[in-house]
Write an enzyme that holds these catalytic residues in place. Sequence first.
Site, PDB file in Angstrom:
ATOM      1  N   ILE A  20     -53.589 -54.397  20.871  1.00  0.00           N
ATOM      2  CA  ILE A  20     -54.799 -53.326  21.373  1.00  0.00           C
ATOM      3  C   ILE A  20     -55.131 -52.027  21.208  1.00  0.00           C
ATOM      4  O   ILE A  20     -55.114 -50.995  19.681  1.00  0.00           O
ATOM      5  CB  ILE A  20     -56.308 -54.512  21.456  1.00  0.00           C
ATOM      6  N   SER A  21     -54.441 -51.575  22.303  1.00  0.00           N
ATOM      7  CA  SER A  21     -54.222 -49.951  22.717  1.00  0.00           C
ATOM      8  C   SER A  21     -53.327 -49.842  23.620  1.00  0.00           C
ATOM      9  O   SER A  21     -52.704 -50.638  24.062  1.00  0.00           O
ATOM     10  CB  SER A  21     -55.479 -49.806  23.270  1.00  0.00           C
ATOM     11  N   SER A  22     -53.745 -48.279  24.086  1.00  0.00           N
ATOM     12  CA  SER A  22     -52.375 -48.087  24.974  1.00  0.00           C
ATOM     13  C   SER A  22     -52.540 -46.877  25.574  1.00  0.00           C
ATOM     14  O   SER A  22     -54.118 -46.318  24.943  1.00  0.00           O
ATOM     15  CB  SER A  22     -50.274 -47.629  24.359  1.00  0.00           C
ATOM     16  N   TYR A  25     -51.886 -45.579  31.719  1.00  0.00           N
ATOM     17  CA  TYR A  25     -51.724 -46.761  32.737  1.00  0.00           C
ATOM     18  C   TYR A  25     -50.665 -48.176  31.992  1.00  0.00           C
ATOM     19  O   TYR A  25     -49.854 -48.683  32.541  1.00  0.00           O
ATOM     20  CB  TYR A  25     -53.414 -47.954  32.774  1.00  0.00           C
ATOM     21  N   GLY A  26     -50.548 -48.253  30.179  1.00  0.00           N
ATOM     22  CA  GLY A  26     -49.771 -48.381  29.793  1.00  0.00           C
ATOM     23  C   GLY A  26     -50.565 -50.071  28.340  1.00  0.00           C
ATOM     24  O   GLY A  26     -51.056 -48.477  28.043  1.00  0.00           O
ATOM     25  N   ARG A  27     -50.004 -50.738  27.982  1.00  0.00           N
ATOM     26  CA  ARG A  27     -50.594 -51.920  27.424  1.00  0.00           C
ATOM     27  C   ARG A  27     -51.208 -52.506  26.780  1.00  0.00           C
ATOM     28  O   ARG A  27     -51.438 -53.389  27.879  1.00  0.00           O
ATOM     29  CB  ARG A  27     -49.344 -51.470  26.581  1.00  0.00           C
ATOM     30  N   VAL A  28     -52.579 -52.989  26.092  1.00  0.00           N
ATOM     31  CA  VAL A  28     -52.990 -53.861  26.145  1.00  0.00           C
ATOM     32  C   VAL A  28     -53.065 -54.996  24.855  1.00  0.00           C
ATOM     33  O   VAL A  28     -52.969 -54.285  23.952  1.00  0.00           O
ATOM     34  CB  VAL A  28     -55.036 -53.323  26.232  1.00  0.00           C
ATOM     35  N   ASP A 147     -64.806 -43.461  36.188  1.00  0.00           N
ATOM     36  CA  ASP A 147     -64.018 -42.907  34.731  1.00  0.00           C
ATOM     37  C   ASP A 147     -65.062 -43.983  33.809  1.00  0.00           C
ATOM     38  O   ASP A 147     -64.648 -44.669  32.616  1.00  0.00           O
ATOM     39  CB  ASP A 147     -62.554 -44.186  34.662  1.00  0.00           C
TER      40      ASP A 147
END
Lengths: 379, 292
Positions: A20-22, A25-28, A147
């Site tokens: 999905i996305s990055s 923090y990391g990747r989803v 955020d």
Amino acid sequence: MPPYRSKVRVLDRYQIIGFISSGTYGRVYKARSKLAGNTKEFAIKKFKPDKEGEIIQYTGISQSACREMALCSELGHENIIHLHEIILEDKCIYMVFEYAEHDLLQIVHFHSHPERRLIPEATVKSILWQLLNGVSYLHQNWVLHRDLKPANIMVTAAGEVKIGDLGLARLFWKPLQSLYTGDKVVVTIWYRAPELLLGSKHYTAAIDLWAVGCIFAELLALRPIFKGEEAKMEKKSTVPFQRNQMQKIIEILGMPTKERWPGVVQQPEFGQLNGFKPSPNVLEGWYHQIGATNALGFQLLSGLLNYDPTQRLTAQAALEHPYFTEGAKLTLNAFESQSVEYPHRRVSQEDNDISLPGTKRSGLPDDSLGGSRKRIKEG
Amino acid sequence: MVSLLCNPLATAEQLASSPSLSDGVPADLETTLRWAGCTLIQSAGILLQLPQKTIATASILFQRFYLLSSLRAYPLLPTVHGALYLSTKLTEHPTKPRDIINVTTYLLSCPSPSPISPPPSKAAVAAVTPEQYYVSESTYYTARTALLAAETQILRATGFQTAVSLPYTLAINYLQALDALDGAVVRRAFGYLTDALVSPGLLYLTHQPNSLAVAAVYLAAREEGVKLPGGWWEVFDVEREELGFLVVGMKGVTEFVEKQVKVWRREGGLWGVDELEMALERRRVLEEAMEE
């Protein structure tokens, strides 16, 4: 001591549908449960390890994973993204969340491309109410989100708003320690409250409400209301004054004067305001110019975008605002009256190997395919 | 709902048979090891200039961990390191593994004012040389690997329940509510709350923060000669019986620590697997000799 071996492996439990996305923090990844009969979809967030120096080495669970872990496992609310489970594999942490098909960034983008079509008022009202409901729950539990931005606010296919990404969230119930210490810069710049821009060290729940105000404005205008350019950090130790962002706010809201915000003189960066030309508050004009007509909506917006954090509406007060009770009926399905169907979240079939190290250094093109989550340049 | 005022507590079964006991660690030794771990956390935390909330959180994570895991399977020192490392992140005071390891090495290799390494004399403290607590690269990397593994183990064992509620601010709130806020009373109450972290009765695993705060305030007010209204503790949801139990538990810590310092001098240094196994072996041999 034998090294820890997880009995549960993320790939034994979940089938990865795509990437999905990055982010920092990391990747989803989007995933489906491998359990028979469980047809639910999930978003799996894979945290990348905190970096230390130049050499990439495992340095334990990242602080943002720690925060999110500690808070998400205690929180439970219909407007906060639900944490399904945490899987700790060898040197890698995965947080499995419920999946939401849409987010506000994507919805705003859909309405502004290819041509501008306003989001129906009932949808805006429902999204805003649910967002405030979630924020109110967080604040009642002494949690600051810190955020809030369109990309972090998810909407399920059933039109339920889910606030996500609590990686920056903090408890504020015993502020013996200044909340300012630790990570200095908080909240994506376009949604950053004026007191933060002016260097406030004692910020409060009101910073989240400013962000909500900006998001409300964005849902109406289909573009960020205060789209400043971020001043980059020159030295690691000093946080630069975000002049351009402050300029954008002043252009619409006018100068933050002592009359409007008595505490402004105590802000550490108060002196910086001398560099701005005095200008009037033109929020009402802006509101009409973008095509909004609801007078109560304007009242609510100006209550959220109040310069003075102590006078800014609280989440609870905003929820009780007549904007929600008068006119079109409030629904808990943001899409109830909608005839359009929003495009589904883009899921990439490439880069979907969750077992690869998810850092930028791994050679994987970050963000290259996360189109729907990436801020698309206007024009 | 985020629980600001309560913690997950130990069950009666967990307290009756600890994993270490089932694993062959005698109860008295477990008590000593728990004391040593918490004392090292407290002393290291002070040297690292961490706030008490960070130190207390580390102590509680440490105690929770050994409620669920055996001391033989997971040796003491890496757990101390892991608990401190994790709590510094949870309480927004991130500290490097390097600093944590340096500080515990210092405390464990030379005499200091800490009860974990009591000096034989004042002169002994003055005679300490930096060589005594130098951490070599290889020692550091071994310790660091173990620290990170321990962090993972703590998270796994506690099921990611890392939220810890502490009684310190409650004690202030209660004193304020009773209109008895006074520096001396607060300091003494905080002292009792910190003492209670090392109590053999695992007070933080068996009582909620409001009860701990009430007991500490009770003792502090009594000792400072501040009079509080009769039965005031009921306002804060604490019953007389529980208060009495906690007061005894907190008062007993001084004597307990004095005893443990002696035990630790005799048995001391059981920080790793090998040391613990040798100590257990010694005990076994002694017991056999006694039987003959």
